[in-house]
Design a protein around this motif. Structure first.
Motif, PDB file in Angstrom:
ATOM      1  N   THR A 107      24.602 -26.165 -10.492  1.00  0.00           N
ATOM      2  CA  THR A 107      25.182 -25.477  -9.175  1.00  0.00           C
ATOM      3  C   THR A 107      25.093 -26.580  -8.283  1.00  0.00           C
ATOM      4  O   THR A 107      25.821 -26.786  -7.519  1.00  0.00           O
ATOM      5  N   VAL A 108      23.730 -27.295  -8.065  1.00  0.00           N
ATOM      6  CA  VAL A 108      23.574 -28.292  -6.954  1.00  0.00           C
ATOM      7  C   VAL A 108      24.417 -29.358  -7.115  1.00  0.00           C
ATOM      8  O   VAL A 108      25.207 -29.831  -6.010  1.00  0.00           O
ATOM      9  N   VAL A 109      24.637 -29.796  -8.414  1.00  0.00           N
ATOM     10  CA  VAL A 109      25.429 -31.084  -8.898  1.00  0.00           C
ATOM     11  C   VAL A 109      26.955 -30.613  -8.440  1.00  0.00           C
ATOM     12  O   VAL A 109      27.487 -31.543  -7.779  1.00  0.00           O
ATOM     13  N   PHE A 110      27.171 -29.585  -8.896  1.00  0.00           N
ATOM     14  CA  PHE A 110      28.752 -29.170  -8.798  1.00  0.00           C
ATOM     15  C   PHE A 110      29.156 -29.024  -7.405  1.00  0.00           C
ATOM     16  O   PHE A 110      30.366 -29.432  -6.888  1.00  0.00           O
ATOM     17  N   THR A 111      28.134 -28.324  -6.612  1.00  0.00           N
ATOM     18  CA  THR A 111      28.392 -28.222  -5.195  1.00  0.00           C
ATOM     19  C   THR A 111      28.454 -29.371  -4.418  1.00  0.00           C
ATOM     20  O   THR A 111      29.284 -29.543  -3.644  1.00  0.00           O
ATOM     21  N   VAL A 112      27.352 -30.213  -4.389  1.00  0.00           N
ATOM     22  CA  VAL A 112      27.405 -31.325  -3.625  1.00  0.00           C
ATOM     23  C   VAL A 112      28.517 -32.335  -3.893  1.00  0.00           C
ATOM     24  O   VAL A 112      29.073 -32.846  -2.896  1.00  0.00           O
ATOM     25  N   LEU A 244      35.225 -34.753  16.012  1.00  0.00           N
ATOM     26  CA  LEU A 244      35.539 -33.894  14.965  1.00  0.00           C
ATOM     27  C   LEU A 244      34.428 -33.087  14.287  1.00  0.00           C
ATOM     28  O   LEU A 244      34.492 -32.511  13.460  1.00  0.00           O
ATOM     29  N   ARG A 245      33.011 -33.361  14.795  1.00  0.00           N
ATOM     30  CA  ARG A 245      31.951 -32.909  14.295  1.00  0.00           C
ATOM     31  C   ARG A 245      31.983 -31.392  14.123  1.00  0.00           C
ATOM     32  O   ARG A 245      31.582 -30.815  13.009  1.00  0.00           O
ATOM     33  N   PRO A 246      32.327 -30.689  15.380  1.00  0.00           N
ATOM     34  CA  PRO A 246      32.256 -29.033  15.073  1.00  0.00           C
ATOM     35  C   PRO A 246      33.150 -28.636  14.070  1.00  0.00           C
ATOM     36  O   PRO A 246      33.006 -27.776  13.323  1.00  0.00           O
ATOM     37  N   VAL A 247      34.548 -29.212  13.674  1.00  0.00           N
ATOM     38  CA  VAL A 247      35.310 -28.670  12.777  1.00  0.00           C
ATOM     39  C   VAL A 247      35.007 -29.391  11.484  1.00  0.00           C
ATOM     40  O   VAL A 247      34.930 -28.691  10.474  1.00  0.00           O
ATOM     41  N   SER A 248      34.340 -30.531  11.399  1.00  0.00           N
ATOM     42  CA  SER A 248      33.426 -30.761  10.189  1.00  0.00           C
ATOM     43  C   SER A 248      32.719 -29.651   9.518  1.00  0.00           C
ATOM     44  O   SER A 248      32.419 -29.546   8.376  1.00  0.00           O
ATOM     45  N   ALA A 249      31.897 -29.577  10.474  1.00  0.00           N
ATOM     46  CA  ALA A 249      30.546 -28.895  10.324  1.00  0.00           C
ATOM     47  C   ALA A 249      31.189 -27.248   9.612  1.00  0.00           C
ATOM     48  O   ALA A 249      30.522 -26.928   8.501  1.00  0.00           O
ATOM     49  N   ILE A 250      31.940 -26.779  10.140  1.00  0.00           N
ATOM     50  CA  ILE A 250      32.550 -25.450   9.552  1.00  0.00           C
ATOM     51  C   ILE A 250      33.197 -25.611   8.431  1.00  0.00           C
ATOM     52  O   ILE A 250      33.245 -24.959   7.573  1.00  0.00           O
ATOM     53  N   THR A 251      34.046 -26.755   8.376  1.00  0.00           N
ATOM     54  CA  THR A 251      34.768 -27.105   6.936  1.00  0.00           C
ATOM     55  C   THR A 251      33.658 -27.109   5.876  1.00  0.00           C
ATOM     56  O   THR A 251      33.574 -26.636   4.725  1.00  0.00           O
ATOM     57  N   LEU A 252      32.479 -27.759   6.264  1.00  0.00           N
ATOM     58  CA  LEU A 252      31.403 -28.132   4.970  1.00  0.00           C
ATOM     59  C   LEU A 252      30.725 -26.979   4.945  1.00  0.00           C
ATOM     60  O   LEU A 252      30.457 -26.437   3.525  1.00  0.00           O
ATOM     61  N   LEU A 253      30.616 -25.876   5.758  1.00  0.00           N
ATOM     62  CA  LEU A 253      29.989 -24.653   5.638  1.00  0.00           C
ATOM     63  C   LEU A 253      30.894 -23.727   4.564  1.00  0.00           C
ATOM     64  O   LEU A 253      30.227 -23.115   3.702  1.00  0.00           O
ATOM     65  N   LEU A 254      32.250 -23.637   5.110  1.00  0.00           N
ATOM     66  CA  LEU A 254      33.060 -22.918   4.223  1.00  0.00           C
ATOM     67  C   LEU A 254      33.138 -23.255   2.555  1.00  0.00           C
ATOM     68  O   LEU A 254      33.002 -22.524   1.804  1.00  0.00           O
ATOM     69  N   GLY A 255      33.144 -24.773   2.847  1.00  0.00           N
ATOM     70  CA  GLY A 255      33.456 -25.314   1.512  1.00  0.00           C
ATOM     71  C   GLY A 255      32.154 -24.968   0.541  1.00  0.00           C
ATOM     72  O   GLY A 255      32.254 -24.772  -0.697  1.00  0.00           O
ATOM     73  N   LEU A 256      31.073 -25.054   1.260  1.00  0.00           N
ATOM     74  CA  LEU A 256      29.699 -24.715   0.388  1.00  0.00           C
ATOM     75  C   LEU A 256      29.806 -23.354  -0.021  1.00  0.00           C
ATOM     76  O   LEU A 256      29.473 -22.819  -1.225  1.00  0.00           O
ATOM     77  N   VAL A 309      21.567 -15.212  -1.232  1.00  0.00           N
ATOM     78  CA  VAL A 309      20.743 -15.798  -0.172  1.00  0.00           C
ATOM     79  C   VAL A 309      20.973 -17.288   0.052  1.00  0.00           C
ATOM     80  O   VAL A 309      20.626 -17.597   1.357  1.00  0.00           O
ATOM     81  N   ILE A 310      21.261 -18.219  -0.581  1.00  0.00           N
ATOM     82  CA  ILE A 310      21.387 -19.375  -0.480  1.00  0.00           C
ATOM     83  C   ILE A 310      22.483 -19.774   0.432  1.00  0.00           C
ATOM     84  O   ILE A 310      22.343 -20.476   1.242  1.00  0.00           O
ATOM     85  N   ALA A 311      23.448 -18.876   0.302  1.00  0.00           N
ATOM     86  CA  ALA A 311      24.650 -18.947   1.276  1.00  0.00           C
ATOM     87  C   ALA A 311      24.252 -18.544   2.670  1.00  0.00           C
ATOM     88  O   ALA A 311      24.557 -19.226   3.798  1.00  0.00           O
ATOM     89  N   LEU A 312      23.472 -17.771   2.653  1.00  0.00           N
ATOM     90  CA  LEU A 312      23.061 -16.884   3.942  1.00  0.00           C
ATOM     91  C   LEU A 312      22.153 -18.189   4.821  1.00  0.00           C
ATOM     92  O   LEU A 312      22.204 -18.234   5.854  1.00  0.00           O
ATOM     93  N   VAL A 313      21.355 -18.672   3.800  1.00  0.00           N
ATOM     94  CA  VAL A 313      20.345 -19.701   4.670  1.00  0.00           C
ATOM     95  C   VAL A 313      21.422 -20.886   4.935  1.00  0.00           C
ATOM     96  O   VAL A 313      20.816 -21.070   6.289  1.00  0.00           O
ATOM     97  N   PHE A 314      22.165 -21.267   4.386  1.00  0.00           N
ATOM     98  CA  PHE A 314      22.909 -22.438   4.885  1.00  0.00           C
ATOM     99  C   PHE A 314      23.604 -21.965   6.058  1.00  0.00           C
ATOM    100  O   PHE A 314      24.030 -22.796   7.039  1.00  0.00           O
ATOM    101  N   GLY A 315      24.420 -20.777   6.220  1.00  0.00           N
ATOM    102  CA  GLY A 315      24.885 -20.261   7.419  1.00  0.00           C
ATOM    103  C   GLY A 315      23.903 -20.150   8.536  1.00  0.00           C
ATOM    104  O   GLY A 315      24.436 -20.461   9.639  1.00  0.00           O
ATOM    105  N   LEU A 316      22.571 -19.640   8.421  1.00  0.00           N
ATOM    106  CA  LEU A 316      21.974 -19.695   9.792  1.00  0.00           C
ATOM    107  C   LEU A 316      21.530 -21.118  10.014  1.00  0.00           C
ATOM    108  O   LEU A 316      21.427 -21.084  11.147  1.00  0.00           O
ATOM    109  N   VAL A 317      21.460 -22.078   9.244  1.00  0.00           N
ATOM    110  CA  VAL A 317      21.158 -23.462   9.288  1.00  0.00           C
ATOM    111  C   VAL A 317      22.182 -24.090  10.540  1.00  0.00           C
ATOM    112  O   VAL A 317      21.807 -24.615  11.324  1.00  0.00           O
TER     113      VAL A 317
END
Length: 328
Positions: A107-112, A244-256, A309-317
């Motif tokens: 999962t980690v390899v596939f996601t990253v 572009l950093r704010p847009v990049s952050a939300i793009t990476l979060l949604l992609g995650l 829980v994993i997705a929630l943790v990254f969302g809070l971060v």
């Protein structure tokens, strides 16, 4: 000793003048509140379908999934509704299972890997399409095709392309004098095969979001940097990318979040095989709950909750990082 009754002195005229408007303001507020009441009812009427949708399709399934993970459900107890409460036993069973470690690593390899290549290629294409040239809109629309296709169509197409015997990829490799690869049946290549397919499917999403972010950057900023003598590469890293950093952050979060729960692509192409070489937490959860003759509803729900829980943790971060950037 004199006893005199005195009536309280009336308040000064100034106080009466100050109190009168206060009573008048209260009356005005009540009248305005009564007038606004139909608007409030209309607002609640528009909000009710959304609340009902969230409760029916998000809150209740989440509650049901948590409840499943805390009980020992079998097919019989699932129908009868008398499954015994086991607490965190299903979570301990999942963590101690021999499949948990490899599935988590896959999962980690596939996601990253998917996120890195989707974002990098999507950003490069977004920068490329900021230039106005002939057929730019047509080409950008063509890049959206993988995103618009149903996942079952995209996954089936990639399964055909990567087929060991009749796939077009091995045909090209053979024409170039290279050794064909067992993309979907080799433990060394199956995970990379589904990752490549997922990257191809996710590039259009990154392209659309990042292109919109680039369009929102004022042209005067680039002109000022060019006047100061900054080269194209310097303008990108020193001006464009930070803005572009704010847009990049939300793009990476949604992609995650999207990549963590990818199931269709892997299941259609490899079913998590061979020998679990491409099994992720999402496919393992499905196999536990629905892929066996004797389904393990509790452990399957526990694996699904771990993904949440994993997705929630990254969302809070992400939220915390955004707050720090806002206060900086």
């Amino acid at each position: 000793m004199e006893h005199a009754t005195r009536t309280p002195a009336p308040p000064p005229a100034g106080d009466r003048r100050e109190q009168a408007p206060a009573r008048g303001q209260g009356g005005v507020r009540r009248v305005l509140a009564r007038r606004d009441r139909p608007g409030q009812w209309a607002a609640w009427a528009f909000l009710t379908p959304l609340v009902a949708y969230l409760l029916a399709f998000y809150a209740y399934p989440l509650y049901r999934n948590v409840e499943l993970s805390l009980r020992d459900y079998t097919v019989r107890s699932f129908v009868r509704g008398d499954a015994p409460f086991t607490g965190l036993a299903n979570y301990l069973k999942v963590v101690r299972d021999a499949t948990f470690g490899p599935a988590l690593w896959h999962t980690v390899v596939f996601t990253v890997v998917s996120l890195v290549f989707q974002f990098t290629i999507g950003l490069a294409l977004a920068v490329f399409f900021t230039r106005n040239f002939r057929l730019s809109a047509t080409l950008r629309a063509l890049f959206l095709v993988p995103w618009l296709l149903p996942l079952i169509v995209s996954s089936s197409t990639w399964s055909w392309m990567l087929n060991s015997d009749s796939g077009v990829v091995n045909a090209v490799l053979g024409a170039l004098g290279l050794v064909p690869v067992n993309w979907l049946t080799s433990p060394d290549w199956s995970l990379w095969s589904v990752t490549i397919a997922n990257i191809w499917i996710g590039i259009p999403f990154n392209l659309v979001v990042l292109h919109s972010g680039l369009q929102a950057i004022p042209a005067q900023v680039h002109e000022a940097a060019e006047i100061d003598g900054a080269t194209g590469w310097t303008r990108f890293w020193q001006v464009t990318f930070p803005l572009l950093r704010p847009v990049s952050a939300i793009t990476l979060l949604l992609g995650l979040v999207y990549t963590l729960k990818v199931f269709d692509i892997i299941w259609i192409m490899t079913k998590g095989g061979p020998s679990g070489a491409s099994t992720t937490l999402a496919t393992w959860s499905y196999r536990l709950g629905f892929g066996n003759l004797l389904p393990a509803f509790g452990p399957g729900a526990a694996v699904g909750n771990l993904l949440i829980v994993i997705a929630l943790v990254f969302g809070l971060v992400y939220i915390r990082v955004q707050r720090r950037q806002g206060t900086a």
